[in-house]
Design an enzyme around this catalytic site. Structure first.
Site, PDB file in Angstrom:
ATOM      1  N   ASP A 101       0.850  -1.185   0.000  1.00 44.36           N
ATOM      2  CA  ASP A 101       0.000   0.000   0.000  1.00 44.36           C
ATOM      3  C   ASP A 101       0.889   1.239   0.000  1.00 44.36           C
ATOM      4  OD1 ASP A 101      -1.727   2.107   0.590  1.00 44.36           O
ATOM      5  OD2 ASP A 101      -2.937   0.927   1.982  1.00 44.36           O
TER       6      ASP A 101
ATOM      7  N   ARG B  90       9.396  12.745  -3.976  1.00 46.17           N
ATOM      8  CA  ARG B  90      10.468  13.230  -3.106  1.00 46.17           C
ATOM      9  C   ARG B  90      11.563  12.186  -2.946  1.00 46.17           C
ATOM     10  NH1 ARG B  90       8.893  14.990   2.920  1.00 46.17           N
ATOM     11  NH2 ARG B  90       8.749  12.723   3.138  1.00 46.17           N
TER      12      ARG B  90
ATOM     13  N   TYR C 166     -11.921  13.172  -4.359  1.00 49.54           N
ATOM     14  CA  TYR C 166     -11.220  12.812  -5.598  1.00 49.54           C
ATOM     15  C   TYR C 166     -10.863  14.054  -6.405  1.00 49.54           C
ATOM     16  CZ  TYR C 166     -10.231  10.425 -10.022  1.00 49.54           C
ATOM     17  OH  TYR C 166      -9.631   9.960 -11.181  1.00 49.54           O
TER      18      TYR C 166
ATOM     19  N   LYS D  23      -7.036  15.324  -7.319  1.00 48.00           N
ATOM     20  CA  LYS D  23      -6.529  15.424  -8.686  1.00 48.00           C
ATOM     21  C   LYS D  23      -6.155  16.862  -9.047  1.00 48.00           C
ATOM     22  CE  LYS D  23      -6.597  11.073  -9.677  1.00 48.00           C
ATOM     23  NZ  LYS D  23      -5.331  10.349  -9.944  1.00 48.00           N
TER      24      LYS D  23
END
Length: 257
Positions: free
Chosen positions: A68, A129, A161, A165
């Site tokens: 995950d 990163r 959502y 986005k």
């Protein structure tokens, strides 16, 4: 003589998240067909192992990391595995994502908001990163993000959502401008409706489906995952060497409506 079109992806090291199905799987296979070495990351063990096995059967080089991506330990595993197996990281495709429950802001529970933002925005940030030191050390690198039509406008997909986005679009542009003089390019695709296996878990009486019906006629045909993958591979390739900071709609003209 006319210049020859080339992707320049032969022997490049590519990380693709959400590679076990849908757009990610199609992208992993297409990168491999161009000679890239692929790390397929996914929470779905069968999907990730399946795509890596398919790549190997076709003579390619691939490895899988299962987990995950909202877990920083999984992020670290992805990066260390790519570095160990391939020796470098040339391309990162932040594709993994989940849908919300199509809840309007007033209907969105904390857990829904936090889970969607964690997977769709925080995980891509953390992975970006983590790979940047490797790319900066090499003096080059490409990041391609999967945003959404929902990153270009208000969306019936739901508040979480849509916000995630929009955030992905902002992250894309920030990375592009901050690192453009250091050999790093960053772009995103903005898919419209696409035939994938993304899981939908609609909230009871969610506002999204009702709103969506009011503009569904503007959407146009759904794309295939392979069409989205082609755009990803193009943006990652040397053919797009002067393209950075772009949010590219791949939506059959929906963004133009």
């Amino acid at each position: 003589m006319s210049p020859t079109f080339t992707t320049g992806l032969q022997d490049r090291s590519v990380i693709v998240t959400g590679a076990g199905s849908g757009i990610g799987r199609a992208a992993a296979l297409l990168f491999a067909s161009e000679g890239a070495r692929v790390l397929a990351a996914d929470i779905d063990a069968a999907g990730a192992k399946g795509v890596t096995q398919e790549i190997k059967e076709q003579g390619g080089d691939a490895t899988a990391v299962i987990g995950d991506l909202s877990d920083p330990l999984v992020i670290a595993d992805v990066v260390t595995t790519a570095e160990r197996e391939f020796g470098r990281i040339d391309v990162l495709v932040n594709n993994a994502g989940i849908m919300d429950r199509m809840s309007a802001a007033g209907e969105t529970e904390d857990a829904e908001w936090e889970r969607v933002l964690r997977i769709n925005l925080t995980a891509p940030f953390l992975l970006t990163r983590a790979v940047l030191p490797h790319m900066l050390g090499a003096g080059r690198g490409v990041i391609v993000n999967t945003a959404s039509e929902a990153s270009l406008r208000g969306s019936a997909a739901g508040a979480a959502y849509t916000a995630s986005k929009h955030g992905m679009a902002g992250l894309t542009k920030s990375v592009a401008v901050m690192y453009r003089d250091r050999g790093i390019r960053c772009n995103a695709i903005a898919p419209g409706g696409t035939a994938t296996g993304i899981r939908l878990d609609l909230a009871p009486d969610a506002s999204g489906p009702k709103v969506l019906r009011s503009y569904a006629h503007n959407i146009g045909r759904s794309s295939q995952a392979s069409e989205q993958a082609s755009a990803i591979v193009f943006l990652a390739s040397d053919a797009a060497s002067n393209i950075s900071g772009v949010i590219l709609p791949v939506d059959n003209g929906w963004a133009a409506v």
